[in-house]
Write an enzyme that holds these catalytic residues in place. Structure first.
Site, PDB file in Angstrom:
ATOM      1  N   HIS A   1       5.876   7.421 -18.513  1.00  0.00           N
ATOM      2  CA  HIS A   1       6.724   6.866 -18.123  1.00  0.00           C
ATOM      3  C   HIS A   1       7.920   6.528 -18.989  1.00  0.00           C
ATOM      4  O   HIS A   1       7.949   5.588 -19.722  1.00  0.00           O
ATOM      5  CB  HIS A   1       6.530   5.535 -17.207  1.00  0.00           C
ATOM      6  CG  HIS A   1       7.455   4.773 -16.489  1.00  0.00           C
ATOM      7  ND1 HIS A   1       8.766   4.364 -16.945  1.00  0.00           N
ATOM      8  CD2 HIS A   1       7.711   4.875 -15.419  1.00  0.00           C
ATOM      9  CE1 HIS A   1       9.464   3.888 -15.952  1.00  0.00           C
ATOM     10  NE2 HIS A   1       8.718   4.370 -14.818  1.00  0.00           N
TER      11      HIS A   1
ATOM     12  N   CYS B   1       1.007  -1.043   0.190  1.00  0.00           N
ATOM     13  CA  CYS B   1      -0.184  -0.156  -0.021  1.00  0.00           C
ATOM     14  C   CYS B   1       0.959   1.300  -0.053  1.00  0.00           C
ATOM     15  O   CYS B   1       0.418   2.212  -0.652  1.00  0.00           O
ATOM     16  CB  CYS B   1      -1.156   0.040   1.242  1.00  0.00           C
ATOM     17  SG  CYS B   1      -1.732  -1.425   1.788  1.00  0.00           S
TER      18      CYS B   1
ATOM     19  N   HIS C   1       8.774  12.290 -11.708  1.00  0.00           N
ATOM     20  CA  HIS C   1       9.178  10.849 -11.694  1.00  0.00           C
ATOM     21  C   HIS C   1      10.482  11.010 -12.441  1.00  0.00           C
ATOM     22  O   HIS C   1      11.376  11.520 -12.121  1.00  0.00           O
ATOM     23  CB  HIS C   1       8.234   9.975 -12.207  1.00  0.00           C
ATOM     24  CG  HIS C   1       8.476   8.335 -11.738  1.00  0.00           C
ATOM     25  ND1 HIS C   1       8.747   8.182 -10.433  1.00  0.00           N
ATOM     26  CD2 HIS C   1       8.733   7.528 -12.625  1.00  0.00           C
ATOM     27  CE1 HIS C   1       9.137   6.920 -10.615  1.00  0.00           C
ATOM     28  NE2 HIS C   1       9.376   6.446 -11.770  1.00  0.00           N
TER      29      HIS C   1
ATOM     30  N   CYS D   1       1.540   3.859  -2.911  1.00  0.00           N
ATOM     31  CA  CYS D   1       0.268   4.637  -3.504  1.00  0.00           C
ATOM     32  C   CYS D   1      -0.017   5.696  -2.271  1.00  0.00           C
ATOM     33  O   CYS D   1      -0.344   6.800  -2.743  1.00  0.00           O
ATOM     34  CB  CYS D   1      -0.849   4.103  -3.853  1.00  0.00           C
ATOM     35  SG  CYS D   1      -0.932   3.294  -5.520  1.00  0.00           S
ATOM     36  N   HIS D   2      -0.112   5.317  -1.214  1.00  0.00           N
ATOM     37  CA  HIS D   2      -0.588   6.046  -0.295  1.00  0.00           C
ATOM     38  C   HIS D   2       0.499   6.737   0.728  1.00  0.00           C
ATOM     39  O   HIS D   2      -0.038   7.508   1.668  1.00  0.00           O
ATOM     40  CB  HIS D   2      -1.450   5.171   0.993  1.00  0.00           C
ATOM     41  CG  HIS D   2      -2.616   4.741   0.176  1.00  0.00           C
ATOM     42  ND1 HIS D   2      -3.857   5.393  -0.170  1.00  0.00           N
ATOM     43  CD2 HIS D   2      -2.959   3.337  -0.297  1.00  0.00           C
ATOM     44  CE1 HIS D   2      -4.670   4.723  -0.840  1.00  0.00           C
ATOM     45  NE2 HIS D   2      -4.104   3.381  -0.725  1.00  0.00           N
TER      46      HIS D   2
ATOM     47  N   MET E   1      -8.357   1.951  -6.138  1.00  0.00           N
ATOM     48  CA  MET E   1      -8.085   1.018  -5.211  1.00  0.00           C
ATOM     49  C   MET E   1      -8.414  -0.406  -5.663  1.00  0.00           C
ATOM     50  O   MET E   1      -9.310  -0.784  -6.041  1.00  0.00           O
ATOM     51  CB  MET E   1      -9.123   1.376  -3.841  1.00  0.00           C
ATOM     52  CG  MET E   1      -8.731   0.549  -2.605  1.00  0.00           C
ATOM     53  SD  MET E   1      -7.517   0.715  -1.672  1.00  0.00           S
ATOM     54  CE  MET E   1      -7.716  -0.239  -0.268  1.00  0.00           C
TER      55      MET E   1
END
Length: 590
Positions: free
Chosen positions: A414, A88, A372, A91-92, A129
């Site tokens: 990307h 997780c 990124h 992402c979080h 999610m």
């Protein structure tokens, strides 16, 4: 009556609570299915990329139990914490403040309640999610545990300061004991550094003979290899923050220094500038951390840490404080004694003047959040950096020290380093693929002779599907290559596509790289990743990446004929992912 009334109210509340939970469950399921059918929301390749595990899973952390949160045993908490960092945190965020995913802090989660949270963990949401329970990734009991865990106060990983770094710093071969000239017969400029992701190693491979020179111990899941300005030293950084310095002049190239500069990291580079301010060739190295959010400048000959700079601060859009802005890509300017440091969550590019570390000057440029990776244009003046979750490319003018443009592109760009080539109509362009859609965006990069196209998306090529990680060309090649290792379709993830630059309208040719590898039919994923040219630009190398207990390989393609040239198989080549040619990395050729 008072007690009876209270009992009736409680029973009514319980019924309503159950109905609310059922309604939420049904609504979530219907919306998720509808989104999947219409291919909206986050895509499977994006999910695969963002939800990677964090090296912090087993790091001791400071923990305080929230008295208002549901009860958890210590065993449950420890297991849930490990699960969170494995599945997780990407992402979080480490502190659950939100990154590309929503914030999951107690001020938000306690108000939702355990039942509500269980529904969305189990069934997912259209915002991205994953459906952890219905996909079989988590049991009902694990979902319940995670719903209770995210209502607790987030555990705090330790900081990592100068004293911590120096405890891990090792000079294996001091500079005075290193060779004064090249002590081997290798064509160093054509050596490849190939990441062996799950073994914590890189394979140094002779690009001329296709033989392994050495397997060098490094950090876990090396993210990138960078060559020093002189071409002598190779610097690699693992996701666990360990930096290794490899001397390519040694009889057998190997480690001469190492340090752990953080607890989770991705980027490293070295000083390249030589000009009126001084000769900084090989003098300094820099590495950036995901945790703690900081970068460190080191001695370029020994990796001794000199200066640590935190990246915590305000975001470029809402001007809100973010406690966890991860350092993404770092490159060294060719125009000034500067490092260009890109900070993910705040959307800032930092131009770090390293000419005087005692009076460090940093110019802050803002573009878009979630910066990124990226690469230089063909002149090496403009750094093109992907703001992946903003679907934009920021264009940094390294000569003038300003943000030249912010360009809208496809879904979740990307580029790796991207690809430069001359387009028949638009002149010099830089290209990026996307995780979230099938397109390849071409951006004009010549403001002098092709001003009308400069720093605009001038064309889109159609690729095989989302999940692209790397795109590559070479000044000596007439081809453009793109992989798609995170695409859920094995036919796509096990092949690459190649375009004829002189005739882009005819579409792409598919090269069945995994099939050419001739690997055992052992159930391995055989994902094909990261095209990389040799020095001459007449060969392209690919990794065929399977699990740690499956057979993997490297495949070499003749760029002129697009035919198989060689397959490199060796039991030591385990989970190969990125690879970097020394010459092309040294001179930013792509």
């Amino acid at each position: 009556d008072h007690y009876l009334g209270g009992g009736i109210q409680e029973e009514s509340h319980m019924k309503n609570h159950k109905l609310t939970r059922l309604a939420a469950l049904v609504f979530s399921t219907l919306v998720w299915n509808a989104v999947a059918q219409h291919k909206e929301g986050i895509t499977a390749p994006e999910l695969n990329y963002q939800a990677g595990s964090s090296p912090l899973a087993n790091t001791p952390m400071y923990q305080s139990m929230n008295p208002n949160a549901p009860k958890m045993t210590q065993v449950e908490f420890d297991k849930a914490r490990q699960t969170y960092f494995e599945r997780c945190a990407g992402c979080h965020g480490v502190l659950r403040k939100g990154a590309t995913g929503k914030p999951l802090t107690p001020d938000l989660t306690l108000a939702k309640g355990t039942d509500y949270l269980k529904v969305f963990i189990a069934y997912g949401s259209p915002a991205g999610m994953p459906n952890w329970q219905t996909s079989g990734e988590m049991t009902e009991a694990e979902v319940d545990m995670m719903a209770r865990y995210i209502q607790q106060d987030p555990p705090q990983p330790p900081e990592w300061g100068m004293a911590d770094m120096k405890k891990t710093w090792k000079v294996i071969v001091p500079p005075k004991d290193r060779p004064t000239r090249k002590m081997n017969n290798y064509n160093i400029a054509n050596i490849f550094s190939t990441t062996l992701r799950d073994t914590g190693e890189v394979a140094l491979i002779d690009g001329d003979t296709k033989q392994i020179i050495n397997i060098v111990k490094t950090g876990y899941a090396v993210h990138i290899s960078r060559t020093s300005a002189s071409g002598r030293y190779l610097f690699v950084i693992g996701r666990d923050g360990r930096v290794n310095m490899i001397d390519l002049w040694m009889p057998t190239p190997d480690n001469v220094a190492e340090i752990r500069m953080g607890l989770e990291a991705r980027s490293v580079d070295t000083s390249k500038y030589k000009g009126k301010e001084g000769d900084f060739t090989d003098k300094l190295a820099i590495a950036g951390a995901y945790w703690p959010p900081q970068f460190v400048i080191m001695d370029g000959n020994t990796l001794e840490p000199i200066k640590i700079v935190s990246t915590r601060g305000m975001t470029v859009d809402t001007q809100e404080y973010h406690p966890e802005p991860r350092v993404a890509s770092i490159v060294a300017s060719h125009f000034k004694p500067e490092f260009i440091v890109n900070v993910k969550e705040t959307g800032k590019t930092l131009m770090v003047d390293y000419s005087n570390l005692d009076a460090l000057k940093i110019t802050e440029l803002g573009s878009a959040r979630y910066l990124h990776d990226g690469g230089w244009d063909s002149t090496k003046r403009y750094f093109m950096v992907a703001a992946n979750n903003s679907n934009k490319i920021g264009v940094v003018d390294a000569k003038e020290g300003k943000m030249e443009a912010v360009v809208d592109v496809g879904k979740t760009p990307h580029p790796g380093r991207g690809a430069n080539f001359i387009h028949p109509q638009f002149g010099p362009v830089w290209a990026t693929g996307h995780l979230g859609d099938e397109t390849i965006s071409l951006i004009g990069t010549d403001p002098k002779k092709h001003k009308q196209y400069a720093f605009k998306e001038v064309a889109k090529l159609k690729g095989p599907g989302g999940g692209a990680l790397f795109i590559k060309s070479h000044p000596q090649s007439s081809h453009l290559y793109s992989d798609a290792p995170l695409n859920p379709d094995p036919k796509i993830s096990q092949s690459v596509v190649v375009y004829d630059i002189k005739n882009l309208d005819k579409g792409y040719t598919v090269l069945p790289i995994a099939e050419w590898a001739g690997l055992a039919d052992d159930g391995g994923a055989k994902r094909v990743v990261q095209p990389e040219f040799n020095k001459a630009g007449d060969e392209v190398w690919f990794s065929v990446w399977s699990a740690k207990d499956k057979q993997s390989a490297l495949v070499v393609v003749d760029d002129k004929t697009l035919k198989l040239k060689a397959v490199i198989k060796d039991p030591r080549i385990i989970t190969p992912t990125g690879h970097f040619n020394v010459h092309n990395t040294q001179h930013d050729v792509y």
